[in-house]
Write a protein that holds these residues in place. Structure first.
Motif, mmCIF file in Angstrom:
data_model
loop_
_atom_site.group_PDB
_atom_site.id
_atom_site.type_symbol
_atom_site.label_atom_id
_atom_site.label_comp_id
_atom_site.label_asym_id
_atom_site.label_seq_id
_atom_site.Cartn_x
_atom_site.Cartn_y
_atom_site.Cartn_z
ATOM 1 N N ASN A 198 0.879 -1.197 -0.116
ATOM 2 C CA ASN A 198 -0.129 -0.107 -0.176
ATOM 3 C C ASN A 198 0.936 1.129 -0.062
ATOM 4 O O ASN A 198 1.666 1.497 0.915
ATOM 5 C CB ASN A 198 -0.892 -0.048 1.221
ATOM 6 C CG ASN A 198 -1.984 1.253 1.184
ATOM 7 O OD1 ASN A 198 -2.061 1.737 0.287
ATOM 8 N ND2 ASN A 198 -2.437 1.481 2.390
ATOM 9 N N GLN A 199 0.822 2.210 -0.974
ATOM 10 C CA GLN A 199 1.527 3.424 -1.132
ATOM 11 C C GLN A 199 3.177 3.104 -1.215
ATOM 12 O O GLN A 199 3.822 3.881 -0.848
ATOM 13 C CB GLN A 199 1.063 4.357 -0.072
ATOM 14 C CG GLN A 199 -0.415 4.366 -0.067
ATOM 15 C CD GLN A 199 -0.802 5.888 0.609
ATOM 16 O OE1 GLN A 199 -0.063 6.744 0.744
ATOM 17 N NE2 GLN A 199 -1.858 5.773 1.362
ATOM 18 N N GLY A 200 3.360 1.871 -1.488
ATOM 19 C CA GLY A 200 4.672 1.566 -1.797
ATOM 20 C C GLY A 200 5.032 0.698 -3.027
ATOM 21 O O GLY A 200 4.089 0.307 -3.639
ATOM 22 N N SER A 201 6.039 0.024 -3.233
ATOM 23 C CA SER A 201 6.470 -0.706 -4.130
ATOM 24 C C SER A 201 6.891 -2.033 -3.756
ATOM 25 O O SER A 201 7.815 -2.093 -3.114
ATOM 26 C CB SER A 201 7.682 -0.156 -5.073
ATOM 27 O OG SER A 201 8.004 -1.017 -5.882
ATOM 28 N N ALA A 202 6.011 -3.308 -4.131
ATOM 29 C CA ALA A 202 6.648 -4.496 -4.003
ATOM 30 C C ALA A 202 7.669 -4.728 -4.340
ATOM 31 O O ALA A 202 8.553 -5.702 -3.858
ATOM 32 C CB ALA A 202 5.331 -5.431 -4.056
ATOM 33 N N ALA A 203 7.920 -4.480 -5.623
ATOM 34 C CA ALA A 203 9.030 -4.918 -6.398
ATOM 35 C C ALA A 203 10.480 -4.353 -5.679
ATOM 36 O O ALA A 203 11.318 -5.028 -5.418
ATOM 37 C CB ALA A 203 9.119 -4.293 -7.669
ATOM 38 N N GLU A 204 10.373 -3.083 -4.949
ATOM 39 C CA GLU A 204 11.570 -2.474 -4.327
ATOM 40 C C GLU A 204 11.669 -3.392 -2.926
ATOM 41 O O GLU A 204 12.773 -3.807 -2.586
ATOM 42 C CB GLU A 204 11.423 -1.205 -4.151
ATOM 43 C CG GLU A 204 11.862 -0.362 -5.376
ATOM 44 C CD GLU A 204 11.574 1.248 -5.029
ATOM 45 O OE1 GLU A 204 11.757 1.538 -3.770
ATOM 46 O OE2 GLU A 204 11.494 1.762 -6.054
ATOM 47 N N LEU A 205 10.734 -3.503 -2.288
ATOM 48 C CA LEU A 205 10.514 -3.944 -0.989
ATOM 49 C C LEU A 205 10.881 -5.441 -1.183
ATOM 50 O O LEU A 205 11.915 -6.031 -0.321
ATOM 51 C CB LEU A 205 9.238 -4.020 -0.308
ATOM 52 C CG LEU A 205 9.124 -4.523 1.186
ATOM 53 C CD1 LEU A 205 9.862 -3.597 1.995
ATOM 54 C CD2 LEU A 205 7.613 -4.700 1.547
ATOM 55 N N LEU A 206 10.679 -6.275 -1.912
ATOM 56 C CA LEU A 206 10.803 -7.509 -2.153
ATOM 57 C C LEU A 206 12.371 -7.904 -3.044
ATOM 58 O O LEU A 206 12.530 -8.931 -3.245
ATOM 59 C CB LEU A 206 9.851 -8.538 -2.336
ATOM 60 C CG LEU A 206 8.467 -8.399 -1.523
ATOM 61 C CD1 LEU A 206 7.239 -9.033 -2.165
ATOM 62 C CD2 LEU A 206 8.899 -8.635 -0.067
ATOM 63 N N ARG A 207 12.694 -6.803 -3.822
ATOM 64 C CA ARG A 207 13.734 -6.998 -4.432
ATOM 65 C C ARG A 207 13.144 -7.982 -5.622
ATOM 66 O O ARG A 207 14.334 -8.895 -6.108
ATOM 67 C CB ARG A 207 15.036 -7.189 -3.755
ATOM 68 C CG ARG A 207 15.526 -5.907 -3.091
ATOM 69 C CD ARG A 207 16.847 -6.429 -2.457
ATOM 70 N NE ARG A 207 16.798 -7.661 -1.664
ATOM 71 C CZ ARG A 207 16.258 -7.530 -0.575
ATOM 72 N NH1 ARG A 207 15.791 -6.605 -0.078
ATOM 73 N NH2 ARG A 207 16.546 -8.948 0.179
ATOM 74 N N ALA A 208 11.988 -8.024 -6.225
ATOM 75 C CA ALA A 208 11.733 -8.811 -7.235
ATOM 76 C C ALA A 208 11.738 -8.276 -8.759
ATOM 77 O O ALA A 208 11.204 -7.180 -8.716
ATOM 78 C CB ALA A 208 10.505 -9.667 -6.822
ATOM 79 N N SER A 209 11.598 -9.010 -9.683
ATOM 80 C CA SER A 209 11.301 -8.689 -10.759
ATOM 81 C C SER A 209 10.649 -9.713 -11.871
ATOM 82 O O SER A 209 10.336 -10.850 -11.440
ATOM 83 C CB SER A 209 12.608 -8.306 -11.624
ATOM 84 O OG SER A 209 13.612 -9.109 -11.525
ATOM 85 N N ALA A 210 10.083 -9.135 -12.917
ATOM 86 C CA ALA A 210 9.269 -10.095 -13.941
ATOM 87 C C ALA A 210 9.937 -11.359 -14.096
ATOM 88 O O ALA A 210 11.147 -11.506 -14.177
ATOM 89 C CB ALA A 210 9.132 -9.383 -15.043
ATOM 90 N N TYR A 211 9.220 -12.436 -14.327
ATOM 91 C CA TYR A 211 9.644 -13.849 -14.588
ATOM 92 C C TYR A 211 10.522 -14.368 -13.511
ATOM 93 O O TYR A 211 10.756 -15.744 -13.591
ATOM 94 C CB TYR A 211 10.377 -13.895 -15.903
ATOM 95 C CG TYR A 211 9.899 -13.017 -16.848
ATOM 96 C CD1 TYR A 211 8.547 -13.290 -17.251
ATOM 97 C CD2 TYR A 211 10.464 -12.059 -17.773
ATOM 98 C CE1 TYR A 211 7.890 -12.589 -18.253
ATOM 99 C CE2 TYR A 211 9.932 -11.536 -18.717
ATOM 100 C CZ TYR A 211 8.679 -11.902 -18.771
ATOM 101 O OH TYR A 211 7.790 -10.884 -20.104
ATOM 102 N N GLU A 212 10.479 -14.019 -12.215
ATOM 103 C CA GLU A 212 11.036 -14.623 -11.109
ATOM 104 C C GLU A 212 9.773 -15.606 -10.753
ATOM 105 O O GLU A 212 8.497 -15.569 -10.736
ATOM 106 C CB GLU A 212 11.207 -13.620 -9.970
ATOM 107 C CG GLU A 212 12.596 -13.089 -9.857
ATOM 108 C CD GLU A 212 12.829 -12.391 -8.885
ATOM 109 O OE1 GLU A 212 13.027 -13.044 -7.724
ATOM 110 O OE2 GLU A 212 13.077 -11.141 -8.863
ATOM 111 N N ALA A 213 10.525 -16.710 -10.043
ATOM 112 C CA ALA A 213 9.503 -17.691 -9.486
ATOM 113 C C ALA A 213 8.720 -17.195 -8.295
ATOM 114 O O ALA A 213 9.346 -16.657 -7.537
ATOM 115 C CB ALA A 213 10.144 -18.975 -9.142
ATOM 116 N N VAL A 214 7.430 -17.609 -8.284
ATOM 117 C CA VAL A 214 6.754 -17.213 -6.763
ATOM 118 C C VAL A 214 6.104 -18.494 -6.377
ATOM 119 O O VAL A 214 5.334 -19.237 -7.307
ATOM 120 C CB VAL A 214 5.798 -16.068 -7.024
ATOM 121 C CG1 VAL A 214 4.905 -16.175 -8.410
ATOM 122 C CG2 VAL A 214 4.929 -15.732 -5.886
#
Lengths: 280, 280, 280
Positions: free
Chosen positions: C257-273
């Motif tokens: 909420n009001q932030g970036s999950a990509a930054e917080l979790l250092r994640a990017s496209a095509y990574e496994a989840v």
């Protein structure tokens, strides 16, 4: 203009917006597929809609920045439907709104975005509650697509505003930073930083007049950085030097000719900026 | 086409631009509310105007880059009004201009932006001086909004170009880098770097012909980086390897298939690039 | 709709797309002069064309990302011509394509972009081979300008799709990552990261149902980062905390909420989840 209405206390002629352009303001970024989808939804409802981008560069989630940009720009448009989606509260209990002035309709969330509109105009404020004008089902995460774009499209088809919801009197408002003035001194705020790095303050020439500071005597300070040259246009300044001038929206700006004041002064939006008289 | 005119030496039929699209080129960024405001001003004057974005990615203040991009693109549009705002001299004594060719009108500042147009066409050049076609008052910082967009909108309503100003013969020109050629060697310039990191040079196949360098023998050098593989399409190159090819605007480009030549070669706009024959 | 045709096995009514909007999807960036030129080419062929941007933010050369974005958005448009240019193989032997469904035309390269369209619809697939509908000459580096935009423009003039090429049955397809499900556990993929830093996965509520994981028990993991709070809307989450919710395209998203999950979790496209049940 639609016939005289007498609906929940709306006493006079309520304008309609048939064939008016839909001007979109968001924090989605110009490239965004979210904006593309909103355009698709509008054209699905009104294939003849004129869709025009105001801006999509509002910083993410920054309702105040959206309010400020909308205030500076909306009146440059002809009679229009302003579709405004800066909506961090989407899916919560915050209400979807429609504001109606003589010339404009504003569609967007009830989060303070429209505070400045209510200062410069006396709009009717309507809570959107007629779900037949929404997409179905309405998601919890994208009311731009499911509520606001459809309502804007219906307005552009000539749907009467008063059929879209119910009048309210308790719209959420936001505190818009205004300068504090005493004789010889102003405490203001940087409202935004534009693409060129210009620092747009919340001070006007009238603010300086109130503080009895002349342009020749003016000094501005941000943090420990001081700027004290007034110019009439960017080109009057030597490249690379910070100057003060009257920006295109009627607000004082700190700028650097062919450079970025934001970088040079390491300043950003919502920082304090002070104006005072040159000592001596 | 308007009737024959005999105004300040305009000897022949002056075209008009009623219902022509208005194509916008700026250095404001696609997201920019400044572009949005220009769109609003146009629609306020001509609600039926067709507004189309050419590009807003001209680097800030870079008149040469704007001139180059405009030259590469303007002729892909149908008969149009090109509204071009890269304007670091706004508010100074630089004049506002209108250029008229058989097919196009160009509206923008007199700072060299239109130099290449005058090389490929023989336009009438008009200084805009009829303030009744401007917004009022005209700011010192945003002529895109106050002069150029209104003039473009009036042109799209069919206003005759000759009523908008007076003919001039001393338009400001800019030096556009052209390649220097000797037998076996060319000294050129990177004109621009596109979003993919392609390095667009100012050399054409004719330049190589003049220097008597065949594609098979071609070597290009930027700083200490050498590229020597000619391909017909990006896909012919191995991913990650720098190659030379004929770009879509008819200029030689240094590219990397699925990568960025600008990053790989650490090169940027306006750097020198040399072409010569493979030794041996 | 055009009359019954019997052309290379096309058995039934082939729709036409006169006056349909042309929605553009590219990896060129919104600012790009390349998109501007495509708009110019379209208007040169059909001055009355309605051109609408879907998105230009597909990552450079990323055909899979383009395919995913197109699948999520195309059906929000009315009957349209989707002009799609993510084309790293331009100039090679890859074929130019036209896909026709009851409501949509898709124009673009044969590189897998249209794989998901063939999963959700049963389009006719046509190889574009009628050069009289292309620009001439066709460059080896920009088929968006020389083939795809002209064909889209001709379709919007009402040209019958079956006159533009020949039917093929061996369209190139792409592997679109689908989640692997076992009782209590799902191995999925981050399909894309949006401008807000939301991580859009390839899992739906049905995926969780299949794995018999309830929302209350749900845990998701990316690398060594674990997220375990399900919410119904962004606003339900405390600012700065990663949460899981149902995104607007019907896919599960990890957001802040009001932030970036990509930054917080250092994640990017095509990574496994991974999704699994909360232990204990």
């Amino acid at each position: 203009v639609s016939p005289l209405v007498s609906w929940e206390g709306f006493p006079i002629l309520m304008p309609t917006f048939e064939d008016c352009p839909i001007a979109i303001t968001t924090d989605f970024g110009a490239d965004s597929a979210y904006v593309g989808v909103m355009r698709g939804v509008i054209l699905s409802i009104n294939p003849k809609a004129t869709i025009v981008d105001h801006t999509h560069s509002v910083p993410s989630y920054d309702v105040l920045a959206g309010a400020v940009l909308l205030r500076q720009s909306y009146h440059y448009f002809p009679s229009s439907i302003h579709l405004v989606v800066i909506d961090p509260g989407v899916g919560s209990s915050r209400r979807p709104l429609l504001l109606i002035t003589e010339k404009y309709a504003f569609v967007g969330p009830d989060n303070g975005l429209f505070t400045p509109i209510c200062e410069s105009e006396k709009p009717w404020v309507i809570e959107l509650n007629q779900e037949r004008f929404f997409r179905s089902p309405v998601s919890r995460t994208f009311h731009g697509r499911d509520i606001f774009a459809p309502v804007a499209a219906h307005l552009s088809l000539g749907v009467a505003p008063e059929t879209l919801g119910r009048q309210i009197v308790d719209m959420v408002t936001l505190e818009i930073p205004t300068p504090r003035v005493v004789e010889g001194s102003v405490a203001g705020t940087i409202l935004r930083v534009d693409k060129f790095g210009n620092l747009v303050t919340n001070m006007t020439p009238a603010t300086l007049g109130e503080a009895r500071i002349s342009r020749d005597d003016l000094v501005m300070r941000i943090g420990d950085q001081v700027v004290q040259k007034w110019v009439e246009s960017y080109a009057e300044a030597d490249p690379g030097v910070a100057i003060i001038l009257l920006g295109s929206s009627g607000l004082l700006e700190i700028s650097v000719n062919q450079g970025s004041a934001a970088e040079l002064l390491r300043a950003s939006a919502y920082e304090a900026v002070f104006a005072y008289r040159k000592p001596g």
